[in-house]
Design a protein around this motif. Structure first.
Motif, PDB file in Angstrom:
ATOM      1  N   PHE A   1       6.566   1.904  15.523  1.00  0.00           N
ATOM      2  CA  PHE A   1       6.457   0.758  14.686  1.00  0.00           C
ATOM      3  C   PHE A   1       7.072   0.899  13.454  1.00  0.00           C
ATOM      4  N   ARG A   2       7.566  -0.339  12.847  1.00  0.00           N
ATOM      5  CA  ARG A   2       8.139  -0.350  11.544  1.00  0.00           C
ATOM      6  C   ARG A   2       6.941  -0.470  10.752  1.00  0.00           C
ATOM      7  N   GLN A   3       6.700   0.165   9.676  1.00  0.00           N
ATOM      8  CA  GLN A   3       5.546  -0.076   8.829  1.00  0.00           C
ATOM      9  C   GLN A   3       6.451  -0.475   7.305  1.00  0.00           C
ATOM     10  N   SER A   4       5.888  -1.424   6.685  1.00  0.00           N
ATOM     11  CA  SER A   4       6.399  -1.724   5.264  1.00  0.00           C
ATOM     12  C   SER A   4       5.086  -2.046   4.424  1.00  0.00           C
ATOM     13  N   GLY A   5       5.133  -1.790   3.349  1.00  0.00           N
ATOM     14  CA  GLY A   5       4.040  -2.227   2.513  1.00  0.00           C
ATOM     15  C   GLY A   5       4.195  -1.816   0.949  1.00  0.00           C
ATOM     16  N   ILE A   6       2.952  -2.422   0.348  1.00  0.00           N
ATOM     17  CA  ILE A   6       3.058  -1.887  -0.893  1.00  0.00           C
ATOM     18  C   ILE A   6       1.516  -1.270  -1.414  1.00  0.00           C
ATOM     19  N   GLU A   7       1.436  -0.455  -2.495  1.00  0.00           N
ATOM     20  CA  GLU A   7       0.316   0.131  -2.832  1.00  0.00           C
ATOM     21  C   GLU A   7       0.029  -0.060  -4.487  1.00  0.00           C
ATOM     22  N   LEU A   8      -1.159  -0.232  -4.884  1.00  0.00           N
ATOM     23  CA  LEU A   8      -1.345  -0.370  -6.125  1.00  0.00           C
ATOM     24  C   LEU A   8      -2.340   0.681  -6.845  1.00  0.00           C
ATOM     25  N   PHE A   9      -2.077   1.705  -7.381  1.00  0.00           N
ATOM     26  CA  PHE A   9      -2.637   2.799  -7.815  1.00  0.00           C
ATOM     27  C   PHE A   9      -3.022   2.735  -9.282  1.00  0.00           C
ATOM     28  N   GLY A  10      -4.342   3.177  -9.721  1.00  0.00           N
ATOM     29  CA  GLY A  10      -4.823   2.980 -11.009  1.00  0.00           C
ATOM     30  C   GLY A  10      -5.522   1.751 -11.410  1.00  0.00           C
ATOM     31  N   VAL A  11      -5.853   0.744 -10.546  1.00  0.00           N
ATOM     32  CA  VAL A  11      -6.544  -0.369 -10.897  1.00  0.00           C
ATOM     33  C   VAL A  11      -7.493  -0.669  -9.769  1.00  0.00           C
ATOM     34  N   ALA A  12      -8.910  -0.620 -10.161  1.00  0.00           N
ATOM     35  CA  ALA A  12      -9.756  -0.920  -8.966  1.00  0.00           C
ATOM     36  C   ALA A  12     -10.482  -2.367  -9.310  1.00  0.00           C
ATOM     37  N   SER A  13     -10.005  -3.409  -9.247  1.00  0.00           N
ATOM     38  CA  SER A  13     -10.534  -4.579  -9.636  1.00  0.00           C
ATOM     39  C   SER A  13     -10.077  -5.857  -8.430  1.00  0.00           C
ATOM     40  N   ALA A  14     -10.943  -6.876  -8.566  1.00  0.00           N
ATOM     41  CA  ALA A  14     -10.544  -8.158  -7.823  1.00  0.00           C
ATOM     42  C   ALA A  14      -9.272  -8.458  -8.142  1.00  0.00           C
ATOM     43  N   ASP A  15      -8.652  -8.566  -9.386  1.00  0.00           N
ATOM     44  CA  ASP A  15      -7.411  -8.942  -9.722  1.00  0.00           C
ATOM     45  C   ASP A  15      -6.371  -8.087  -8.949  1.00  0.00           C
TER      46      ASP A  15
END
Length: 159
Positions: free
Chosen positions: A118-132
Protein backbone atom coordinates in the motif's frame (compact mmCIF):
# COMPACT_ATOMS: atom_id res chain seq x y z
CA UNK A 1 8.09 -14.93 -16.77
CA UNK A 2 9.14 -14.09 -13.18
CA UNK A 3 6.29 -14.05 -10.72
CA UNK A 4 5.80 -11.64 -7.86
CA UNK A 5 4.64 -12.77 -4.43
CA UNK A 6 0.89 -12.82 -3.97
CA UNK A 7 -0.53 -9.35 -3.33
CA UNK A 8 2.54 -7.48 -4.63
CA UNK A 9 2.67 -5.70 -7.97
CA UNK A 10 4.62 -3.38 -10.22
CA UNK A 11 3.36 0.11 -10.98
CA UNK A 12 3.38 0.46 -14.77
CA UNK A 13 2.59 3.40 -17.03
CA UNK A 14 0.25 5.23 -16.76
CA UNK A 15 -0.63 4.03 -13.21
CA UNK A 16 2.86 4.84 -11.89
CA UNK A 17 2.60 8.43 -13.10
CA UNK A 18 -0.93 8.78 -11.72
CA UNK A 19 0.10 7.40 -8.34
CA UNK A 20 3.07 9.79 -8.15
CA UNK A 21 0.87 12.73 -9.15
CA UNK A 22 -1.68 11.85 -6.46
CA UNK A 23 0.93 11.56 -3.70
CA UNK A 24 2.59 14.82 -4.74
CA UNK A 25 -0.80 16.59 -4.87
CA UNK A 26 -1.72 15.35 -1.40
CA UNK A 27 1.63 16.31 0.14
CA UNK A 28 1.54 19.70 -1.57
CA UNK A 29 -1.89 20.41 -0.12
CA UNK A 30 -0.88 19.18 3.33
CA UNK A 31 2.24 21.36 3.32
CA UNK A 32 0.28 24.41 2.15
CA UNK A 33 -2.03 23.78 5.12
CA UNK A 34 0.86 24.05 7.58
CA UNK A 35 1.95 20.40 7.88
CA UNK A 36 5.69 19.65 7.71
CA UNK A 37 6.74 16.53 5.80
CA UNK A 38 8.66 13.72 7.50
CA UNK A 39 9.87 10.43 6.01
CA UNK A 40 10.51 7.49 8.35
CA UNK A 41 12.53 4.42 7.32
CA UNK A 42 10.89 1.41 5.69
CA UNK A 43 12.12 -0.86 8.52
CA UNK A 44 12.76 -0.35 12.22
CA UNK A 45 13.58 -2.47 15.22
CA UNK A 46 10.62 -4.72 15.86
CA UNK A 47 10.11 -3.61 19.47
CA UNK A 48 9.86 0.05 18.35
CA UNK A 49 7.63 -0.47 15.33
CA UNK A 50 5.35 -3.11 16.85
CA UNK A 51 4.46 -2.11 20.42
CA UNK A 52 2.00 -4.98 20.90
CA UNK A 53 1.53 -8.50 19.57
CA UNK A 54 -1.71 -7.69 17.73
CA UNK A 55 0.13 -5.39 15.33
CA UNK A 56 2.89 -7.95 14.82
CA UNK A 57 0.71 -10.25 12.76
CA UNK A 58 0.68 -7.66 9.96
CA UNK A 59 4.45 -7.09 9.73
CA UNK A 60 7.21 -8.90 7.92
CA UNK A 61 10.25 -9.49 10.13
CA UNK A 62 13.90 -10.05 9.35
CA UNK A 63 17.05 -10.38 11.45
CA UNK A 64 19.44 -7.43 11.19
CA UNK A 65 22.83 -8.96 10.38
CA UNK A 66 24.64 -5.99 11.98
CA UNK A 67 22.96 -5.99 15.38
CA UNK A 68 21.37 -9.45 15.52
CA UNK A 69 18.12 -7.74 16.49
CA UNK A 70 14.77 -8.30 14.81
CA UNK A 71 13.60 -5.69 12.33
CA UNK A 72 10.05 -5.21 11.06
CA UNK A 73 8.90 -3.78 7.73
CA UNK A 74 6.23 -1.18 8.41
CA UNK A 75 2.64 -2.23 7.83
CA UNK A 76 1.43 1.25 8.80
CA UNK A 77 3.28 4.54 9.22
CA UNK A 78 1.27 6.01 12.12
CA UNK A 79 3.48 4.57 14.91
CA UNK A 80 6.58 5.88 13.16
CA UNK A 81 5.15 9.39 12.94
CA UNK A 82 4.26 9.25 16.65
CA UNK A 83 7.82 8.10 17.41
CA UNK A 84 9.28 11.01 15.43
CA UNK A 85 7.01 13.54 17.16
CA UNK A 86 7.70 12.10 20.61
CA UNK A 87 11.47 11.67 20.29
CA UNK A 88 13.30 13.57 17.56
CA UNK A 89 10.77 16.44 17.60
CA UNK A 90 9.83 16.35 21.31
CA UNK A 91 11.10 19.90 21.83
CA UNK A 92 9.26 21.31 18.80
CA UNK A 93 6.47 23.75 19.63
CA UNK A 94 2.98 22.32 19.87
CA UNK A 95 0.69 21.95 18.10
CA UNK A 96 2.97 19.96 15.80
CA UNK A 97 1.60 19.27 12.33
CA UNK A 98 3.26 16.49 10.33
CA UNK A 99 2.49 14.91 6.96
CA UNK A 100 3.95 11.82 5.30
CA UNK A 101 3.73 9.38 2.42
CA UNK A 102 5.42 6.07 1.78
CA UNK A 103 5.10 2.41 0.92
CA UNK A 104 3.84 -0.10 3.46
CA UNK A 105 3.82 -3.88 3.33
CA UNK A 106 1.53 -6.32 5.12
CA UNK A 107 1.79 -10.05 5.64
CA UNK A 108 -1.87 -10.60 4.77
CA UNK A 109 -4.31 -8.74 2.53
CA UNK A 110 -7.14 -6.87 4.20
CA UNK A 111 -10.77 -7.91 3.85
CA UNK A 112 -11.49 -5.43 1.05
CA UNK A 113 -8.53 -6.03 -1.29
CA UNK A 114 -6.13 -8.78 -2.25
CA UNK A 115 -3.08 -6.51 -2.27
CA UNK A 116 -0.44 -6.52 0.48
CA UNK A 117 1.48 -3.41 -0.59
CA UNK A 118 0.00 0.00 0.00
CA UNK A 119 0.99 3.61 -0.43
CA UNK A 120 0.02 5.43 2.75
CA UNK A 121 -0.19 9.18 3.11
CA UNK A 122 -1.60 11.21 5.90
CA UNK A 123 -1.40 13.99 8.43
CA UNK A 124 -1.01 13.95 12.20
CA UNK A 125 -1.66 16.78 14.64
CA UNK A 126 0.16 16.48 17.99
CA UNK A 127 -0.38 18.52 21.13
CA UNK A 128 -4.06 19.35 20.69
CA UNK A 129 -6.86 17.11 21.92
CA UNK A 130 -10.08 18.84 20.97
CA UNK A 131 -12.99 18.71 18.59
CA UNK A 132 -11.40 21.64 16.72
CA UNK A 133 -8.27 19.55 16.10
CA UNK A 134 -10.41 16.68 14.78
CA UNK A 135 -12.27 19.10 12.52
CA UNK A 136 -8.96 20.52 11.23
CA UNK A 137 -7.69 17.04 10.32
CA UNK A 138 -10.94 16.06 8.61
CA UNK A 139 -11.27 19.35 6.73
CA UNK A 140 -7.64 19.26 5.57
CA UNK A 141 -8.07 15.69 4.29
CA UNK A 142 -11.37 16.48 2.55
CA UNK A 143 -9.93 19.62 0.93
CA UNK A 144 -6.86 17.73 -0.28
CA UNK A 145 -8.90 14.95 -1.84
CA UNK A 146 -11.39 17.40 -3.36
CA UNK A 147 -8.50 19.42 -4.85
CA UNK A 148 -7.45 16.24 -6.66
CA UNK A 149 -10.87 16.04 -8.29
CA UNK A 150 -12.55 13.43 -6.10
CA UNK A 151 -16.01 14.36 -4.90
CA UNK A 152 -17.52 11.15 -3.53
CA UNK A 153 -15.39 10.30 -0.48
CA UNK A 154 -15.87 8.76 2.92
CA UNK A 155 -13.73 9.18 6.03
CA UNK A 156 -13.24 6.51 8.70
CA UNK A 157 -12.45 7.72 12.19
CA UNK A 158 -10.59 5.40 14.58
CA UNK A 159 -10.08 6.34 18.21
Amino acid sequence: MPLLPSGLFDYLPPQAALESWMINALLSHFKSSGYAQVTPPLMEYEDTLIPNAALGTHSFRVMDPLTQRMLAVRADMTMQIARIAGHQMHASPRPLRLCYAGQTLRTLPDAMRSTRQFRQSGIELFGVASADADIEIIQTAVNAVNAMGFADISIDLHY
